[in-house]
Design an enzyme around this catalytic site. Structure first.
Site, PDB file in Angstrom:
ATOM      1  N   GLU A 122       0.917  -1.082  -0.046  1.00  0.00           N
ATOM      2  CA  GLU A 122       0.083  -0.004  -0.067  1.00  0.00           C
ATOM      3  C   GLU A 122       0.895   1.147   0.051  1.00  0.00           C
ATOM      4  O   GLU A 122       0.471   2.222  -0.710  1.00  0.00           O
ATOM      5  CB  GLU A 122      -0.879  -0.076   1.030  1.00  0.00           C
TER       6      GLU A 122
ATOM      7  N   ASP B  31     -10.051   5.590  -1.812  1.00  0.00           N
ATOM      8  CA  ASP B  31      -8.938   6.311  -2.693  1.00  0.00           C
ATOM      9  C   ASP B  31      -9.461   6.753  -3.864  1.00  0.00           C
ATOM     10  O   ASP B  31     -10.891   6.962  -3.892  1.00  0.00           O
ATOM     11  CB  ASP B  31      -7.752   5.469  -3.155  1.00  0.00           C
TER      12      ASP B  31
ATOM     13  N   TYR C 206      -6.457   6.489   4.185  1.00  0.00           N
ATOM     14  CA  TYR C 206      -6.672   5.483   3.370  1.00  0.00           C
ATOM     15  C   TYR C 206      -5.871   4.345   3.654  1.00  0.00           C
ATOM     16  O   TYR C 206      -6.404   3.109   3.520  1.00  0.00           O
ATOM     17  CB  TYR C 206      -6.394   6.031   1.834  1.00  0.00           C
TER      18      TYR C 206
END
Ligand code: SF4
Length: 362
Positions: free
Chosen positions: A43, A144, A126
């Site tokens: 991520e 996102d 996020y």
């Protein structure tokens, strides 16, 4: 326009995901337990970077640092070297700082909830939502740009971004299935990346084509709505003038596309309206004692004014340049394609005087 559509169901998205999920190197296979370290690292790498660009870096990074303990124990030069080419190096520094924090605070175990994850370096809303949902099965929303696009189309949310974000988040939480929150988060990512694309979404293949209000109205590409950028809003940033004892200055080349494309510059932070100088150390090219120059540099581009706070630092001669940067002898500086804002920065650092016609004078 009033349209009669049914409510979207998570089950339809999950059934589609079970058939069409992308095979990604950081994803656990069906029935496998996700590794929080791998989920988190992917991520961070995917922030501001595409899946295609990240894949080869991710594989090499994991081979070199297979555990959070290995990453935390590595010298920072090794981490930066493994990151070289992915850009946005502050992410790599945060990644390393976060690995160390996880080792120190929790003995190598990542916090298993959004709040705990958000307290770690480099983890925003996020990423905390994505890791909590995917790695720990928490009912968390990971919103996102892809998810914003899908949700604003699905519910024809006409409010502009960024103001619409709380509403989008509420919609995601309403749909979220408590038995498979991680798969739901990944399914939404896949739908946005492969079907509900910015241009020409493949609505005919979409598991939510029936309940999608934008498809019903034929207005898919008008979502998400965005507040127009305020023209003329001042942006702020930090610029780092680093000299080496042998009389060289640290430079890098700006990306080929965009503002001042392909030109040379000293390393800087991002230039943003909401830039906070408190975090400038995170954006510096090297961790060392930086001295802030009292007066910032002001420069006016066509679309916005810029204010850069200048920091100076020095290093001994054998110091190599960080990945993607170079040390240029001061005597050769006139041959570098430095835009006028950067000439002002090096002048403000006390290195040069800008001549009336010919640019830089030592
Ligand atoms: S039907 Fe089309 S616009 Fe609506 S969510 Fe699916 S792909 Fe996106």
């Amino acid at each position: 326009m009033d349209v009669a559509v049914s409510m979207p169901r998570a089950a339809d998205l999950l059934a589609w995901y079970d058939r069409h999920r992308r095979a990604l190197p950081w994803r656990a296979g069906v029935g496998e337990r996700p590794d929080p370290y791998r989920v988190w690292a992917s991520e961070i790498m995917l922030q501001q970077t595409t899946v295609t660009a990240v894949k080869p870096y991710y594989e090499r990074f994991m081979a070199r640092f297979p555990t959070v303990a290995a990453l935390a124990a590595a010298p920072s030069e090794d981490v930066m070297q493994a990151w070289a080419g992915l850009g946005y190096y502050s992410r790599a520094r945060n990644l390393h700082a976060c690995a160390k924090a996880v080792m120190e605070l929790n003995g190598g175990r990542f916090p298993d909830n959004e709040e705990g994850l958000r307290a770690l370096p480099g983890i925003g809303a996020y990423t905390a939502g994505a890791v909590a949902a995917i790695a720990f099965g928490r009912p968390a929303a990971a919103v996102d740009g892809n998810v914003e696009r899908v949700m604003t189309r699905l519910f024809a949310i006409a409010d502009e971004l960024p103001g619409a974000r709380p509403l989008i988040r509420d919609k995601v939480l309403t749909l979220l299935p408590h038995d498979r929150p991680g798969d739901f988060a990944q399914a939404l990512m896949d739908l946005g990346a492969t079907i509900c694309t910015p241009r020409n979404p493949a609505c005919g293949l979409c598991p939510w084509r029936e309940p999608c209000q934008a498809r019903e109205e034929g207005t898919q590409e008008s979502f998400p709505r965005k507040a127009p950028k305020k023209a003329g809003q001042t942006r702020y940033g930090a610029a780092f003038v680093l000299t080496r004892a042998d009389g060289a200055i640290l430079l890098r080349t700006r990306p080929a596309k965009g503002l001042l494309g392909g030109m040379a510059e000293v390393p800087t932070s991002e230039w943003r309206a909401d830039y906070e100088l408190d975090g400038a150390a995170q954006d510096a090219p090297l961790a060392l004692r930086w001295t802030q120059v009292a007066q910032p540099v002001r420069h006016v581009f066509t679309h916005f004014p810029l204010e850069l706070t200048v920091f100076t630092g020095s290093v001994p001669t054998p110091t190599p340049a960080p990945p993607g940067m170079r040390f240029t002898p001061l005597a050769d500086l006139a041959g570098e394609p430095l835009p006028s804002v950067m000439l002002k920065v090096v002048e403000r650092a006390g290195l040069f005087r800008i001549g009336p016609k010919s640019g830089v004078h030592l």
